[in-house]
Design an enzyme around this catalytic site. Structure first.
Site, mmCIF file in Angstrom:
data_model
loop_
_atom_site.group_PDB
_atom_site.id
_atom_site.type_symbol
_atom_site.label_atom_id
_atom_site.label_comp_id
_atom_site.label_asym_id
_atom_site.label_seq_id
_atom_site.Cartn_x
_atom_site.Cartn_y
_atom_site.Cartn_z
ATOM 1 C CE1 TYR A 143 -3.954 2.186 0.371
ATOM 2 C CE2 TYR A 143 -2.572 3.371 1.945
ATOM 3 C CZ TYR A 143 -3.701 3.307 1.153
ATOM 4 O OH TYR A 143 -4.577 4.365 1.134
ATOM 5 C CE LYS A 147 -3.539 5.051 -2.029
ATOM 6 N NZ LYS A 147 -4.560 5.710 -2.879
#
Length: 235
Positions: A143, A147
């Protein structure tokens, strides 16, 4: 700066907690139409909201949406996924590939599809990318990695699209009070507060939104020694 008044907005992940607030707040600020996209679109109670099917991991789906919504002036890349396990060495291959496709490649390819349409309008157009404070704090495995990649691509796209008058806004935030963060016990930002901050910044002509204290601290940490940001390295 980009005014929401009279705009045509497209929101990805519109069914979720943040996405729903983007749809409603855009209309409250005078948007003429909002394309509310999702893999399985929901029914809305306002004729100004146009549900569209969109899978950001599918090239044909992206092309179909760009063809169906050529009048868009504000693109909001909000859709994203997170996985439960935290480590790059413990994620499954499926989790890694799915996260990269959804959180990074999806927004990038959607932006590539809409960029010529936005540029042709010669102003009052914007792309808004939802990053995360975890773009700058690598404790969430794939994640955080996706990002961070999205943040980097936002910076590149901002420079590439600036000559065409397309405003590119990057948004950083910690926990937001949605279903995705239901497991978290830390303080959570009201999604309505987040969306208000994002649209305020967009209409003020800003390039970046640090929506809460968590994101402010994460950005400040970029200039700190690694041992300060990650104390475990000092052991």
């Amino acid at each position: 700066m980009t005014s929401l008044n009279g705009s045509i907005v497209l929101v990805t992940g519109a069914n979720g907690g943040i996405g729903t607030h983007f749809v409603r707040e855009a209309l409250a600020r005078g948007a003429a139409k909002v394309y509310a996209t999702a893999r399985t679109p929901r029914t809305w109670d306002d004729e100004r909201i146009v549900p569209l099917t969109l899978d950001v991991t599918d090239a044909s789906s992206i092309r179909a949406v760009a063809e169906a919504a050529p009048d868009v002036t504000v693109l909001i890349n909000n859709a994203g996924i997170s996985v439960a396990s935290a480590g790059l060495l413990t994620h499954t291959e499926e989790e890694i590939r799915g996260s990269v496709e959804t959180n990074f490649l999806g927004p990038l390819f959607l932006t590539r599809a809409f960029a010529p349409l936005l540029a042709a309008k010669q102003g009052n157009t914007a792309i808004i990318n939802l990053h995360s404070a975890l773009s700058w704090y690598a404790v969430a495995g794939i994640y955080s990695a996706t990002k961070a990649a999205l943040w980097s691509s936002t910076n590149s796209l901002r420079l590439e699209l600036q000559p065409a008058g397309v405003q590119v806004v990057g948004v950083h935030v910690g926990w937001v009070d949605t279903a995705m963060a239901a497991h978290a016990t830390d303080d959570k930002l009201d999604p309505a507060v987040l969306v208000t901050a994002v649209f305020d910044a967009t209409e003020a002509g800003k390039h970046e939104v640090l929506a809460d204290e968590t994101s402010m601290q994460a950005k400040a940490g970029l200039s700190a020694p690694l041992e300060v940001v990650y104390p475990q390295l000092a052991l």
